[in-house]
Design a protein around this motif. Structure first.
Motif, PDB file in Angstrom:
ATOM      1  N   ASP A   1       0.664  -1.169   0.143  1.00 27.99           N
ATOM      2  CA  ASP A   1      -0.103   0.007   0.065  1.00 27.99           C
ATOM      3  C   ASP A   1       0.936   1.302   0.052  1.00 27.99           C
ATOM      4  O   ASP A   1       0.618   2.211  -0.863  1.00 27.99           O
ATOM      5  CB  ASP A   1      -0.926  -0.020   1.298  1.00 27.99           C
ATOM      6  CG  ASP A   1      -1.914  -1.142   1.295  1.00 27.99           C
ATOM      7  OD1 ASP A   1      -2.416  -1.600   0.251  1.00 27.99           O
ATOM      8  OD2 ASP A   1      -2.340  -1.623   2.322  1.00 27.99           O
TER       9      ASP A   1
ATOM     10  N   TYR B   1      -7.696 -11.759   0.700  1.00 31.84           N
ATOM     11  CA  TYR B   1      -8.419 -10.357   0.149  1.00 31.84           C
ATOM     12  C   TYR B   1      -9.228 -10.767  -1.067  1.00 31.84           C
ATOM     13  O   TYR B   1     -10.136 -10.095  -1.230  1.00 31.84           O
ATOM     14  CB  TYR B   1      -7.129  -9.710  -0.130  1.00 31.84           C
ATOM     15  CG  TYR B   1      -6.794  -9.139   1.089  1.00 31.84           C
ATOM     16  CD1 TYR B   1      -7.576  -7.985   1.637  1.00 31.84           C
ATOM     17  CD2 TYR B   1      -5.407  -9.196   1.567  1.00 31.84           C
ATOM     18  CE1 TYR B   1      -7.080  -7.259   2.823  1.00 31.84           C
ATOM     19  CE2 TYR B   1      -5.065  -8.600   2.645  1.00 31.84           C
ATOM     20  CZ  TYR B   1      -5.770  -7.395   3.186  1.00 31.84           C
ATOM     21  OH  TYR B   1      -5.406  -6.928   4.329  1.00 31.84           O
TER      22      TYR B   1
ATOM     23  N   LYS C   1      -8.136  -4.049  -1.893  1.00 33.61           N
ATOM     24  CA  LYS C   1      -6.500  -4.717  -1.794  1.00 33.61           C
ATOM     25  C   LYS C   1      -6.055  -5.367  -3.115  1.00 33.61           C
ATOM     26  O   LYS C   1      -4.973  -5.295  -3.474  1.00 33.61           O
ATOM     27  CB  LYS C   1      -6.375  -5.384  -0.700  1.00 33.61           C
ATOM     28  CG  LYS C   1      -5.175  -6.115  -0.366  1.00 33.61           C
ATOM     29  CD  LYS C   1      -4.178  -4.912   0.253  1.00 33.61           C
ATOM     30  CE  LYS C   1      -2.908  -5.669   1.076  1.00 33.61           C
ATOM     31  NZ  LYS C   1      -2.172  -4.601   1.964  1.00 33.61           N
TER      32      LYS C   1
ATOM     33  N   ASN D   1      -5.828   1.108   2.436  1.00 34.86           N
ATOM     34  CA  ASN D   1      -6.432   0.750   1.403  1.00 34.86           C
ATOM     35  C   ASN D   1      -8.352   0.567   1.692  1.00 34.86           C
ATOM     36  O   ASN D   1      -8.410   0.551   2.842  1.00 34.86           O
ATOM     37  CB  ASN D   1      -6.241  -0.607   0.623  1.00 34.86           C
ATOM     38  CG  ASN D   1      -6.340  -1.794   1.330  1.00 34.86           C
ATOM     39  OD1 ASN D   1      -7.300  -2.124   1.923  1.00 34.86           O
ATOM     40  ND2 ASN D   1      -5.132  -2.313   1.710  1.00 34.86           N
TER      41      ASN D   1
END
Length: 552
Positions: free
Chosen positions: A309, A482, A439, A412
């Protein structure tokens, strides 16, 4: 007749300089033989001005600058300027005090004023708070050509295209009955992913239905969390896009309207629509660049954790502000892995940015010692984990405060949705750059950035995500993988699916219950987050209106 679209980037409230920009582009267009110049919706004050519209001096200055524009532009050019105007019947009829308007300026005079007829009041839009609807069809004549004028939402109510009617009236039908030969649309249409394709599909449908060509002029620029992508375009009577301005930057494009064929002639100005990853990246870069510029920042600071990120945010910051204007801070704790530091330094080298390393172990020890008596035990738990993030957040805020840098938050959308972030810690900042990016899309963007050369170190992309707030921690210890999490979130946030519908789509009952419970529980955090750059229909921010104290 030669027509120009001025795709400008106004600063909200900077009315005098916005007017100066309009005057300058009018002179340039006039020298090139343009007879009609279009600017965007509310081009004189910038969109959206929000509660500045309640200020009488704000409205008065717009009227004064419109007069200045009329006196300053060449006599051989007609120009359409977007502004807010007073509703002269507001008191008498008990109506809203203003109109969202377009002024027709010609030969040193304000010849006509047109009012927006459809006022959006959903998502980030709140126009009924300020404006009264216009009631008359908007059109004018120039060179014996009857031209219709619409303002943004005025085009977005064809019940057959949308499958429903959102407003009682359809301004396009009313204008069509006046026998117009060309339709203009002055817009301030915020960016969301793949919106340009929707705009063009809709306008092609409308042109095919009404057999009248349409020219669409859009604002560009970042205004707080909203990003305006430009991409102004024109559609001829054959429902073909015959011109498209640049996206994510100012532009001035020329069109030719033929009175004989009553159509817009084909041009070679058709800038391509980028890939999904490229358009998101360009939008975020513009958002950071303009937020910094319009708020008076020239430099940015962010924490570099060695994670994906912060890597993506650092790259965006470099492209928005220049590598010499970005400072990365490494703040390792006793639980930070060696590869995280190596990866962060590798990234900084690839980007050419300055870094500074501040180990936080001594600060952690001091806090733990000070809190020992009230905590009454030495058990390492969530409070101690979050303390690391808050130490980092305070350190970053101190640096931003000391040097006047803009602190960029790196969380995020997946984390923001379920509260996997620390209030007054990693949520600190003046702008949340990727908080509308799930993500999985963060990974996709980083892989796209690396398509020609390694910008984001490969180890950052392939290693399992971790907050590294305790030994051996992985995100999947607390969250579903994710791809699963992001799909559940998209169904819930974007498509408004119920718990039952998501479970019936194939997901485990307990997983779905946990995710939705986390989303509701994290509402108080999101209310205290920095502005979030919006790239989807359901971004956390102005358009997200959920209660904190709720049992739903």
């Amino acid at each position: 007749m030669k027509i120009a679209i001025a795709q400008l980037n106004p600063i909200i409230g900077d009315i005098k300089n916005n007017a100066k920009q309009i005057i300058e582009v009018a002179h340039q267009a006039s020298q090139d033989g343009v007879q009609l110049l279009l600017t965007a919706e509310l081009s004189l004050c910038g969109y959206p001005p929000k509660d500045l519209l309640f200020r009488h001096d704000f409205i008065t200055m717009m009227a004064e600058e419109l007069e200045a524009i009329a006196l300053s532009i060449p006599k051989n050019i007609t120009i359409l300027v977007g502004l807010a105007t007073e509703n002269l019947y507001a008191m008498e009829k008990g109506e809203k005090p203003l109109h969202n308007s377009v002024a027709l300026v010609q030969e040193g005079e304000i010849k006509q004023i047109f009012h927006k007829q459809l006022l959006p009041n959903y998502d980030v839009f709140d126009e009924k708070r300020y404006f009264e609807i216009g009631e008359k069809p908007n059109y004018f004549e120039l060179n014996n050509i009857k031209i219709g004028v619409t303002i943004c939402e005025d085009l977005w109510n064809d019940e057959f295209f949308w499958g429903k009617k959102n407003y009682k009236i359809n301004p396009l039908q009313s204008i069509n009955k006046q026998g117009v030969e060309l339709i203009l649309n002055l817009s301030a249409s915020p960016y969301v992913l793949r919106k340009q394709q929707l705009r063009e599909t809709m306008l092609k449908y409308l042109v095919n239905k009404h057999k009248i060509p349409i020219i669409y002029a859009n604002q560009i620029g970042g205004n707080d969390e909203l990003i305006f992508d430009g991409n102004s375009f024109a559609v001829n009577k054959q429902s073909q896009v015959v011109a498209r301005a640049k996206g994510y930057q100012t532009d001035l494009i020329y069109l030719e309207y033929s009175p004989e064929t009553k159509d817009i002639l084909t041009t070679d100005i058709i800038n391509p629509i980028p890939s999904e990853e490229e358009e998101i990246y360009q939008a975020l870069t513009l958002g950071v660049k303009d937020y910094a510029r319009k708020c008076g920042f020239s430099k940015a600071v962010l924490g570099l954790s060695g994670g994906i990120d912060s890597a993506l945010v650092a790259k965006i910051a470099v492209d928005a502000l220049g590598k010499e204007n970005v400072l990365g801070i490494l703040m390792p704790s006793p639980y930070s892995s060696e590869h995280s530091i190596i990866d962060a330094l590798h990234l900084a080298k690839n980007l050419g940015i300055q870094t500074h390393k501040i180990p936080i172990a001594p600060m952690m020890d001091d806090f733990n010692t000070s809190l020992e008596t009230i905590f009454d035990d030495k058990t390492f738990g969530i409070a101690q984990e979050n303390l690391q993030s808050r130490i980092r957040g305070t350190t970053l805020m101190a640096i931003a405060n000391k040097f006047g840098h803009l602190l960029l938050s790196t969380g995020n959308k997946s984390e923001m949705a379920v509260g996997y972030c620390t209030l007054y810690g990693d949520m600190n900042g003046g702008l949340a750059v990727i908080a509308d990016i799930p993500k999985t899309k963060v990974f996709a963007l980083c892989r796209w950035l690396n398509h020609d050369q390694e910008i984001i170190p490969n180890n950052i992309i392939i290693k399992p995500p971790s907050a590294e707030l305790k030994p051996g921690q992985k995100d999947e210890d607390s969250l579903p993988p994710y791809p699963i999490l992001d799909d559940i979130l998209e169904r819930y946030l974007n498509f408004h699916q119920s718990e039952e519908e998501i479970i019936n789509s194939g997901y485990d009952l307990e997983t779905v219950k946990k995710v939705l419970r986390l989303v509701v529980k994290a509402e108080f955090k999101r209310k205290q987050a920095p502005p979030v750059l919006k790239i989807t229909d359901r971004a956390f921010g102005t358009g997200w209106k959920m209660p904190i104290a709720s049992r739903w």
